[in-house]
Design a protein around this motif. Structure first.
Motif, PDB file in Angstrom:
ATOM      1  N   TYR A   1       0.831  -1.199   0.000  1.00 36.45           N
ATOM      2  CA  TYR A   1       0.000   0.000   0.000  1.00 36.45           C
ATOM      3  C   TYR A   1       0.872   1.259   0.000  1.00 36.45           C
ATOM      4  O   TYR A   1       0.630   2.199  -0.762  1.00 36.45           O
ATOM      5  N   LEU A   2       1.882   1.277   0.844  1.00 38.21           N
ATOM      6  CA  LEU A   2       2.756   2.443   0.932  1.00 38.21           C
ATOM      7  C   LEU A   2       3.573   2.621  -0.351  1.00 38.21           C
ATOM      8  O   LEU A   2       3.795   3.756  -0.806  1.00 38.21           O
ATOM      9  N   ASN A   3       4.028   1.521  -0.937  1.00 43.75           N
ATOM     10  CA  ASN A   3       4.790   1.623  -2.187  1.00 43.75           C
ATOM     11  C   ASN A   3       3.926   2.159  -3.325  1.00 43.75           C
ATOM     12  O   ASN A   3       4.415   2.883  -4.197  1.00 43.75           O
ATOM     13  N   ASP A   4       2.647   1.811  -3.343  1.00 43.41           N
ATOM     14  CA  ASP A   4       1.736   2.373  -4.345  1.00 43.41           C
ATOM     15  C   ASP A   4       1.627   3.892  -4.168  1.00 43.41           C
ATOM     16  O   ASP A   4       1.577   4.644  -5.154  1.00 43.41           O
ATOM     17  N   ILE A   5       1.571   4.335  -2.913  1.00 43.52           N
ATOM     18  CA  ILE A   5       1.549   5.777  -2.653  1.00 43.52           C
ATOM     19  C   ILE A   5       2.845   6.419  -3.144  1.00 43.52           C
ATOM     20  O   ILE A   5       2.833   7.489  -3.765  1.00 43.52           O
ATOM     21  N   LEU A   6       3.979   5.759  -2.879  1.00 40.89           N
ATOM     22  CA  LEU A   6       5.274   6.315  -3.267  1.00 40.89           C
ATOM     23  C   LEU A   6       5.403   6.488  -4.773  1.00 40.89           C
ATOM     24  O   LEU A   6       6.033   7.439  -5.242  1.00 40.89           O
ATOM     25  N   VAL A   7       4.827   5.570  -5.539  1.00 38.11           N
ATOM     26  CA  VAL A   7       4.860   5.710  -7.003  1.00 38.11           C
ATOM     27  C   VAL A   7       4.192   7.017  -7.413  1.00 38.11           C
ATOM     28  O   VAL A   7       4.716   7.775  -8.246  1.00 38.11           O
ATOM     29  N   LYS A   8       3.053   7.316  -6.819  1.00 40.59           N
ATOM     30  CA  LYS A   8       2.331   8.552  -7.146  1.00 40.59           C
ATOM     31  C   LYS A   8       3.096   9.779  -6.665  1.00 40.59           C
ATOM     32  O   LYS A   8       3.140  10.802  -7.355  1.00 40.59           O
ATOM     33  N   LEU A   9       3.710   9.679  -5.489  1.00 41.43           N
ATOM     34  CA  LEU A   9       4.469  10.817  -4.962  1.00 41.43           C
ATOM     35  C   LEU A   9       5.697  11.093  -5.824  1.00 41.43           C
ATOM     36  O   LEU A   9       6.037  12.266  -6.065  1.00 41.43           O
ATOM     37  N   ALA A  10       6.373  10.035  -6.266  1.00 43.28           N
ATOM     38  CA  ALA A  10       7.562  10.221  -7.099  1.00 43.28           C
ATOM     39  C   ALA A  10       7.209  10.938  -8.395  1.00 43.28           C
ATOM     40  O   ALA A  10       7.953  11.803  -8.873  1.00 43.28           O
ATOM     41  N   GLN A  11       6.059  10.582  -8.978  1.00 40.80           N
ATOM     42  CA  GLN A  11       5.630  11.221 -10.230  1.00 40.80           C
ATOM     43  C   GLN A  11       5.245  12.678 -10.009  1.00 40.80           C
ATOM     44  O   GLN A  11       5.355  13.501 -10.921  1.00 40.80           O
ATOM     45  N   ALA A  12       4.794  13.003  -8.793  1.00 37.06           N
ATOM     46  CA  ALA A  12       4.334  14.366  -8.504  1.00 37.06           C
ATOM     47  C   ALA A  12       5.391  15.202  -7.800  1.00 37.06           C
ATOM     48  O   ALA A  12       5.145  16.370  -7.504  1.00 37.06           O
ATOM     49  N   SER A  13       6.589  14.633  -7.565  1.00 39.10           N
ATOM     50  CA  SER A  13       7.614  15.333  -6.790  1.00 39.10           C
ATOM     51  C   SER A  13       8.253  16.445  -7.598  1.00 39.10           C
ATOM     52  O   SER A  13       7.962  16.637  -8.784  1.00 39.10           O
TER      53      SER A  13
ATOM     54  N   ALA B   1      10.198   8.822  10.600  1.00 35.56           N
ATOM     55  CA  ALA B   1      10.326   8.487   9.181  1.00 35.56           C
ATOM     56  C   ALA B   1      11.605   9.109   8.659  1.00 35.56           C
ATOM     57  O   ALA B   1      12.080  10.130   9.173  1.00 35.56           O
ATOM     58  N   PHE B   2      12.182   8.495   7.618  1.00 36.04           N
ATOM     59  CA  PHE B   2      13.425   8.965   7.017  1.00 36.04           C
ATOM     60  C   PHE B   2      13.400   8.653   5.529  1.00 36.04           C
ATOM     61  O   PHE B   2      12.747   7.708   5.104  1.00 36.04           O
ATOM     62  N   ALA B   3      14.164   9.413   4.758  1.00 34.37           N
ATOM     63  CA  ALA B   3      14.362   9.090   3.345  1.00 34.37           C
ATOM     64  C   ALA B   3      15.828   9.295   3.011  1.00 34.37           C
ATOM     65  O   ALA B   3      16.469  10.221   3.520  1.00 34.37           O
ATOM     66  N   LEU B   4      16.363   8.424   2.164  1.00 31.09           N
ATOM     67  CA  LEU B   4      17.743   8.536   1.710  1.00 31.09           C
ATOM     68  C   LEU B   4      17.755   8.827   0.212  1.00 31.09           C
ATOM     69  O   LEU B   4      16.841   8.428  -0.523  1.00 31.09           O
ATOM     70  N   PRO B   5      18.784   9.519  -0.275  1.00 26.81           N
ATOM     71  CA  PRO B   5      18.865   9.820  -1.716  1.00 26.81           C
ATOM     72  C   PRO B   5      18.867   8.573  -2.585  1.00 26.81           C
ATOM     73  O   PRO B   5      18.552   8.647  -3.769  1.00 26.81           O
ATOM     74  N   SER B   6      19.222   7.420  -2.018  1.00 22.06           N
ATOM     75  CA  SER B   6      19.233   6.172  -2.777  1.00 22.06           C
ATOM     76  C   SER B   6      17.836   5.726  -3.182  1.00 22.06           C
ATOM     77  O   SER B   6      17.682   4.853  -4.037  1.00 22.06           O
ATOM     78  N   GLY B   7      16.807   6.299  -2.544  1.00 21.03           N
ATOM     79  CA  GLY B   7      15.440   5.878  -2.808  1.00 21.03           C
ATOM     80  C   GLY B   7      14.863   5.033  -1.694  1.00 21.03           C
ATOM     81  O   GLY B   7      13.685   4.663  -1.747  1.00 21.03           O
ATOM     82  N   ASN B   8      15.672   4.723  -0.688  1.00 22.44           N
ATOM     83  CA  ASN B   8      15.154   4.004   0.478  1.00 22.44           C
ATOM     84  C   ASN B   8      14.377   4.970   1.367  1.00 22.44           C
ATOM     85  O   ASN B   8      14.905   6.021   1.757  1.00 22.44           O
ATOM     86  N   LEU B   9      13.151   4.621   1.645  1.00 16.43           N
ATOM     87  CA  LEU B   9      12.322   5.434   2.536  1.00 16.43           C
ATOM     88  C   LEU B   9      11.858   4.550   3.683  1.00 16.43           C
ATOM     89  O   LEU B   9      11.463   3.401   3.465  1.00 16.43           O
TER      90      LEU B   9
END
Length: 489
Positions: free
Chosen positions: A76-88, A108-116
């Motif tokens: 579920y969260l990865n589906d959200i991330l796909v939409k966020l990446a497209q809208a970033s 929560a954390f995010a890394l430049p590698s794409g790991n969230l």
């Protein structure tokens, strides 16, 4: 753990600083855990970048309880991330993938590698898809805006200025300059949080989610902190802390609402509360039982195979450092931790070895605690009195410290009775230990917040926790047919 305990300082920790350990974590600490992170690559990442990302990933897993497996929530969260990446702000540049961390801490954390990374504590607090999206968009904004690298550059600049002031002028001038630069870095960091909040709200709106989700989650975060403060007696400081790297929660809520209003009126965008609740149904809640868990006044550690019960009226809090407890009305506290058993040293010698300050040697006594060798003693430091016990079990020593302003006969009796509850648990008891989980229930006709809260398995204030987890105000009623989060075994 350090070998020496300054008991006066530990008394303050037990009664005051304990609450700092228990307080709700800031939404993120990007740039503080690992220092500067590399700029998001525009070409295939180098081996060096890959290695750094791998190290950061391992460090995060080690610090936050490892990875928690929840396939439905991850999808579920990865589906959200796909939409966020497209809208970033940098669409298509980085593909993000979520890892759920096995801790009840909200972070929560995010890394430049794409790991969230999101914690399961955050999943429990978020009320719908738009709130979870807001948190992840905030973290992605830190990466796209290069906040970690910019903050590291600011900190290096501040250190250089302070060092130059010390060398060229004087040590006093250097200290003054360091204080000035610390405030400058804090202000810089607060502005980064504001920028990430604003960017995050706009990104979730472009991704089709309710832009007011950010304000709702920040409100829940503030309420969570207030509830824990009320439980553990920590005074909530409503004043502005000039050294803080984060704006105050009310300020962030106000700004988030203002940005959302620029986009549209409340009611726009997708919230998908039903889908979100279905995705987190069954996710673990609270402590990982294998690392010890609290039920009312009892603490059980299945992996180390022991249990003990605190005196009546104590609230317990488990942490990676120790188990803390407080009885606020009587100004009493406790701490339980463990150390490796020093070879060839008696318990009496260990207690007298300098582990504690203010030990009264005449009070040292040997005793048997449910078949385990133990020593108990009294110590005094300043206005504090301590009843302590060291219990040997296998290769470990378990250290119990009870702190009180007045070590009355009643307090002594209660402390000694609590020490006597320490025992080894059987392998069967260890295997049967299980944690709490989120359960999604549908409210029936006649249900109320009180009736649903009565089904909660929480040691303290189930009604307040029910309202917090479901984003309900004190006077808000339950709607028949709606779904709600409760905590069950």
């Amino acid at each position: 753990m350090t070998r020496r305990l300054d008991l006066f300082r530990r008394a303050a920790l037990a009664v005051a600083c304990i609450f700092a350990l228990a307080s709700c974590a800031e939404l993120e600490r990007q740039g503080q855990l690992f220092g500067p992170t590399p700029t998001p690559p525009t070409r295939p990442a180098s081996l060096k970048t890959d290695n750094r990302s791998s190290v950061q990933h391992k460090e995060l897993l080690a610090q936050f309880g490892g990875e928690y497996q929840a396939a439905a929530a991850e999808r579920y969260l990865n589906d959200i991330l796909v939409k966020l990446a497209q809208a970033s702000e940098t669409p298509g540049q980085t593909a993000y993938k979520v890892t759920i961390l096995n801790t009840p801490v909200v972070n929560a954390f995010a890394l430049p590698s794409g790991n969230l990374y999101v914690t399961r504590g955050l999943l429990a607090l978020a009320g719908d898809a738009s709130e979870a999206a807001a948190v992840m968009a905030h973290e992605i904004a830190h990466v796209t805006l290069r906040h970690s690298a910019l903050r590291a550059e600011k900190e290096r600049e501040a250190a250089l200025i302070s060092q130059a002031a010390t060398v060229i002028q004087s040590r006093q001038k250097g200290e003054e300059e360091r204080s000035k630069q610390r405030l400058s870095v804090a202000s810089f960091s607060r502005q980064q949080e504001i920028d990430a909040d604003e960017t995050g709200v706009r990104v979730i709106a472009r991704a089709g989610y309710d832009p007011y989700g950010a304000a709702r989650f920040l409100t829940a975060l503030g309420r969570s902190s207030e509830l824990r403060a009320a439980l553990y007696g920590k005074r909530k400081d409503s004043g502005f802390d000039i050294t803080s790297t984060h704006p105050s929660t009310p300020e962030r809520v106000t700004r988030a609402i203002g940005i959302a209003r620029q986009i549209g009126a409340p009611g726009i965008g997708n919230r998908d509360r039903v889908g979100y609740l279905a995705a987190i149904n069954g996710v673990a809640f609270g402590d990982d039982p294998m690392e010890g868990f609290v039920r009312d006044r009892k603490f059980t550690h299945p992996r180390l195979r022991f249990a003990f019960t605190a005196p009546e009226g104590f609230l317990l809090e488990n942490s990676s450092e120790a188990v803390f407890g407080v009885r606020q009305a009587d100004n009493e506290a406790l701490r339980l931790d463990t150390v490796k058993n020093p070879p060839s040293e008696s318990l009496e010698a260990y207690v007298a070895s300098g582990w504690v300050d203010g030990l009264l040697p005449s009070t040292v006594r040997k005793l048997d605690v449910n078949g385990l060798p133990a020593v108990t003693a009294v110590a005094r430091a300043g206005e504090w009195n301590f009843r302590l016990a060291v219990i040997q079990s296998g290769d470990y020593l378990y250290r119990l410290i009870f702190a009180a302003k007045a070590l009355t006969d009643q307090a002594e009796r209660e402390f000694m009775e609590s020490i006597a509850t320490f025992r080894r648990i059987t392998p069967e008891e260890a295997r049967e230990a299980h944690g709490l989980k989120l359960s999604i229930v549908t409210a029936g006709v006649g249900d109320s917040a009180e009736s649903l809260a009565a089904r909660m398995t929480t040691p303290n204030r189930p009604l307040e926790y029910f309202r917090l987890l479901n984003g309900l105000d004190e006077n808000e009623t339950i709607a028949a047919g709606e779904r709600y989060k409760i905590v069950t075994e």
